[in-house]
Design an enzyme around this catalytic site. Structure first.
Site, mmCIF file in Angstrom:
data_model
loop_
_atom_site.group_PDB
_atom_site.id
_atom_site.type_symbol
_atom_site.label_atom_id
_atom_site.label_comp_id
_atom_site.label_asym_id
_atom_site.label_seq_id
_atom_site.Cartn_x
_atom_site.Cartn_y
_atom_site.Cartn_z
ATOM 1 N N HIS A 93 -33.784 -9.924 41.242
ATOM 2 C CA HIS A 93 -33.489 -8.555 40.802
ATOM 3 C C HIS A 93 -33.710 -7.532 41.920
ATOM 4 O O HIS A 93 -32.786 -6.778 42.255
ATOM 5 C CB HIS A 93 -34.318 -8.211 39.567
ATOM 6 C CG HIS A 93 -34.240 -6.768 39.185
ATOM 7 N ND1 HIS A 93 -33.063 -6.172 38.760
ATOM 8 C CD2 HIS A 93 -35.186 -5.778 39.177
ATOM 9 C CE1 HIS A 93 -33.286 -4.888 38.489
ATOM 10 N NE2 HIS A 93 -34.565 -4.626 38.746
ATOM 11 N N GLU A 121 -45.385 -2.101 39.279
ATOM 12 C CA GLU A 121 -45.236 -2.103 37.821
ATOM 13 C C GLU A 121 -45.500 -3.479 37.218
ATOM 14 O O GLU A 121 -46.105 -3.582 36.136
ATOM 15 C CB GLU A 121 -43.823 -1.636 37.467
ATOM 16 C CG GLU A 121 -43.521 -1.556 35.992
ATOM 17 C CD GLU A 121 -42.100 -1.049 35.747
ATOM 18 O OE1 GLU A 121 -41.454 -1.565 34.817
ATOM 19 O OE2 GLU A 121 -41.652 -0.158 36.477
ATOM 20 N N ASP A 122 -45.077 -4.539 37.906
ATOM 21 C CA ASP A 122 -45.098 -5.870 37.292
ATOM 22 C C ASP A 122 -46.022 -6.884 37.977
ATOM 23 O O ASP A 122 -46.090 -8.033 37.543
ATOM 24 C CB ASP A 122 -43.668 -6.450 37.288
ATOM 25 C CG ASP A 122 -42.750 -5.666 36.367
ATOM 26 O OD1 ASP A 122 -43.253 -5.080 35.385
ATOM 27 O OD2 ASP A 122 -41.534 -5.621 36.625
ATOM 28 N N ASP A 299 0.085 4.650 36.028
ATOM 29 C CA ASP A 299 -1.096 5.253 35.420
ATOM 30 C C ASP A 299 -2.371 4.462 35.679
ATOM 31 O O ASP A 299 -3.470 4.943 35.394
ATOM 32 C CB ASP A 299 -0.906 5.379 33.898
ATOM 33 C CG ASP A 299 0.176 6.362 33.534
ATOM 34 O OD1 ASP A 299 0.329 7.364 34.262
ATOM 35 O OD2 ASP A 299 0.860 6.143 32.522
#
Length: 723
Positions: A93, A121-122, A299
């Site tokens: 991650h 944090e972890d 488009d």
């Protein structure tokens, strides 16, 4: 729903989009494999960091990779043994987040912090350890994106985390860059979550993160986040849009033919340019389909023309408008007037050989980098450009926009997490930014200058943005030199002068909330209105209700006896004279008269509307002159109109000003307010006619009063005004 199914950039996306993002997907898979194997790479870098380093060096050839290697080593050892819900090692991650930022051109400090962004944090790593090993700048960025513990904050953890993150972003915008990349990777892999959790995270992404990405100009992240949210919250519309794109992808692309003609045209004009067909992302295609109904191949994308110099942009525009049929209504110049989020481009649209409309973007390569990466493309906004050290404690951030300053200001006065969370979403829901040049304010207030406001903001919003709670005393405004109500919506470039009361006796009316668009204004007004009675600063006792309406007498109506010595003489032998109540003439007004029944001559001011009407019916005027030309020592009666912005205590303040001039109120009428304006009509007795000009000036100086004039029917042309 799998991560692949919710990812519009996954390998099974339609051809044009798959080709555009295939390198990034391969890079992420390579990182995942390397993280699992844990092998050493070349140049002393871990193999998992090789691809990140290669991409980073593409943008920053002289980057120091040692600090990245150290940051990876700490992150990998700290997260070792942790797994994501997808079954991958957790280190994949932060590596993926770092790759996303590297692709956008982020500088080394940002990449270092992104590798470490989850360690505090972890894991057992502390902020002190990060500061000791990597410096205070990296430590600040890591701290900025570290979530607050639910065990400490309970249900308020999420809003308070965002508050903390926004405050940190106010000092360093790179904090939000890391958060946006973090959310993008989490959204890409959201398919492993329960559907209800997917929906909750997608809604927060839609309401908060996507608007923040838009405001920081990071379009590359914003567009992919939009597609991922679209797939989760609107799966049927997403599937329909994806199917339409897939169907058109196997047909000849009309934009490719137009792009070839544009290349030829620019080559013949000797303008070096790169002409690309830029596919729309799924949400953009969906919006076009809703606006235009049936879609054509043209488009599904736009032409992108990249040049070297700003002047080349306009040269390209001239060639396109000369050699193709332009759609004039589609032209926009965001180079001369950049958007509030740093975006610059020329927008136009031209018609192809068979009538297809090709929307075209023209920009320099540098503009393109900023259009894609926003503040990330600017690198470190705090690095000195002259090689000197920046002054301690000073961070003049050129990337800090007006909307962020406003947000940081109002959040300070919003301690309640629920109110903050709701107000934040409301604030971010506003689209666009305008600049207003503001003057006027209370003594000691901020100097005149430009203020940034969200598009659609009113004078109420401008007052609170400029003066905070001192704006409670705002009475009205002049916009571009014209009187305007506080409800007036402002536009980019408007000149605004705020009319303020000199003290705190006034306060906001409840209807101000209907005109306030910014949270700062709404919160300040709500706080004032919610105070207990008698607690408002400077509040006066409740004033008595005004006298009942007293209509001005019409022409020829019986008038009160006039004081001796202020009589007029009519050029009609034997006629008695009376002064008309509709315009209450006094010396030295120019006057005329008309004979009425009973041998009486009614005297009017020459500019009274009644005079014009009577002359139009064929009535012959009678000459009138003042018997006494000495203006001193003689009383008179006069009717004055005071036009003002509605506010509490206005009647009491006007009555006080009248009494201070020695005049007596015979009658008063107050019309119902209309669009925050109100008209007061006073019939007054003055002991001295010479005091009329000073009386009118005194009334004009009452806060909120913008005009005082002698009464007629309506607003007589040429009526005496005091400015």
């Amino acid at each position: 729903m799998s991560a692949e199914a919710t990812d519009p950039e996954s390998p099974d996306a339609p051809g044009r989009r798959r080709a555009r993002h295939r390198p990034a997907v391969r890079g992420l898979r390579r990182i995942g494999r390397a993280a699992l194997l844990g092998t050493a790479g070349r140049h002393g870098l871990p193999d998992a960091l090789e691809h990140v380093a290669k991409v980073h060096r593409r943008h920053h050839p002289d980057a120091d990779l040692d600090i990245l290697s150290k940051a990876y080593a700490l992150a990998e050892s700290s997260h070792r043994g942790q797994m994501r819900k997808s079954g991958e090692p957790y280190i994949t991650h932060p590596l993926a987040v770092t790759l996303i930022l590297a692709e956008l051109g982020a500088e080394t400090t940002t990449l270092t912090a992104s590798l470490l962004h989850d360690t505090v944090e972890d894991t057992e790593v502390t902020l002190d350890q990060v500061r000791e090993r990597f410096g205070s700048e990296v430590c600040y960025l890591v701290d900025g994106v570290t979530k607050l513990e639910k065990v400490d904050y309970g249900a308020a953890a999420e809003p308070e985390t965002f508050r903390k993150m926004l405050v940190a972003t106010g000092n360093d915008v790179r904090v939000m860059s890391i958060k946006l990349a973090d959310r993008l990777h989490n959204m890409r892999t959201l398919g492993v979550m329960r559907p209800e959790k997917q929906a909750r995270i997608a809604k927060v992404t839609r309401d908060v993160l996507i608007p923040l990405a838009e405001r920081l100009g990071v379009q590359a992240l914003k567009t992919e986040l939009e597609d991922l949210v679209f797939a989760i919250l609107h799966p049927e519309e997403y599937a329909t849009t994806r199917r339409l794109v897939a169907e058109h992808s196997v047909r000849p692309d009309p934009l490719a033919a137009i792009a070839a003609r544009v290349r030829t045209t620019l080559d013949e004009a000797r303008i070096p340019a790169e002409v690309l067909v830029r596919p729309r992302h799924f949400v953009s295609v969906h919006r076009v389909r809703l606006a235009r109904g049936e879609l054509t191949g043209a488009d599904l994308g736009r032409l992108l023309v990249l040049v070297t110099e700003d002047a080349d942009c306009y040269a390209v525009l001239g060639e396109l408008h000369t050699c193709f049929t332009p759609v004039v209504s589609e032209f926009k110049d965001f180079i001369a007037a950049p958007k509030f989020n740093l975006y610059q481009s020329l927008h136009t649209a031209v018609s192809g050989e068979f009538g297809q409309i090709a929307e075209t973007l023209i920009r320099t390569h540098q503009m393109h980098r900023v259009a894609e990466a926003g503040v990330i493309a600017l690198g470190n906004p705090y690095a000195p450009t002259d090689g000197s050290d920046a002054p301690d404690g000073e961070r003049a951030d050129p990337t800090r926009p007006g909307w962020l300053s406003r947000l940081l200001e109002w959040q300070r006065t919003t301690p309640d997490p629920d109110t903050f969370w709701t107000s934040l979403r409301d604030d971010l829901a506003q689209e666009g930014e305008i600049t207003v040049f503001c003057t006027g304010g209370p003594p000691g207030g901020p100097a005149d200058g430009a203020i940034g406001l969200p598009a659609g903001a009113s004078c109420v919003d401008a007052a609170y943005a400029r003066h905070g709670e001192a704006a409670h005393c705002c009475l009205g405004a002049r916009v571009n030199g014209r009187l305007a109500t506080l409800a007036t919506v402002l536009h980019d470039g408007d000149r605004l002068h705020l009319l303020m009361a000199p003290d705190s006796a006034t306060g906001p009316a409840p209807e101000w909330l209907d005109h306030a668009r910014t949270p700062a204004a709404r919160l300040a007004i709500s706080r004032w209105l919610s105070r207990p009675p008698g607690q408002e600063s400077g509040e006066r006792p409740q004033e008595p209700p005004p006298p009942g309406p007293a209509a001005c007498p019409g022409a020829g109506a019986p008038a009160e006896p006039t004081p001796a010595g202020v009589l007029a003489v009519a050029d009609l032998p034997g006629a008695s004279v009376r002064l008309a109540g509709c315009c209450t003439p006094v010396p030295p007004d120019n006057v005329t008269g008309f004979a009425v029944r009973g041998g009486t001559v009614t005297v009017h001011r020459a500019l009274c509307p009644v005079v014009a009407r009577m002359a139009a019916t064929g009535r012959q005027p009678v000459g009138v002159r003042w018997r006494c030309t000495d203006r001193t020592g003689h009383g008179c009666r006069v009717t004055l109109l005071a036009e003002a912005f509605s506010r509490p205590h206005l009647l009491a303040d006007l009555t006080e000003a009248i009494a201070a001039q020695g005049a007596a109120v015979v009658s008063a009428a107050v019309e119902p307010p209309h669009e925050q304006r109100v008209r007061h009509t006073y019939t007054l007795h003055l002991p001295n006619v010479a005091g009329l000009p000073s009386l009118m000036r005194a009334m004009r100086e009452v806060p909120g009063v913008f005009d005082v004039l002698r009464a007629g029917r309506g607003r007589p042309t040429g009526a005496l005004r005091v400015r």
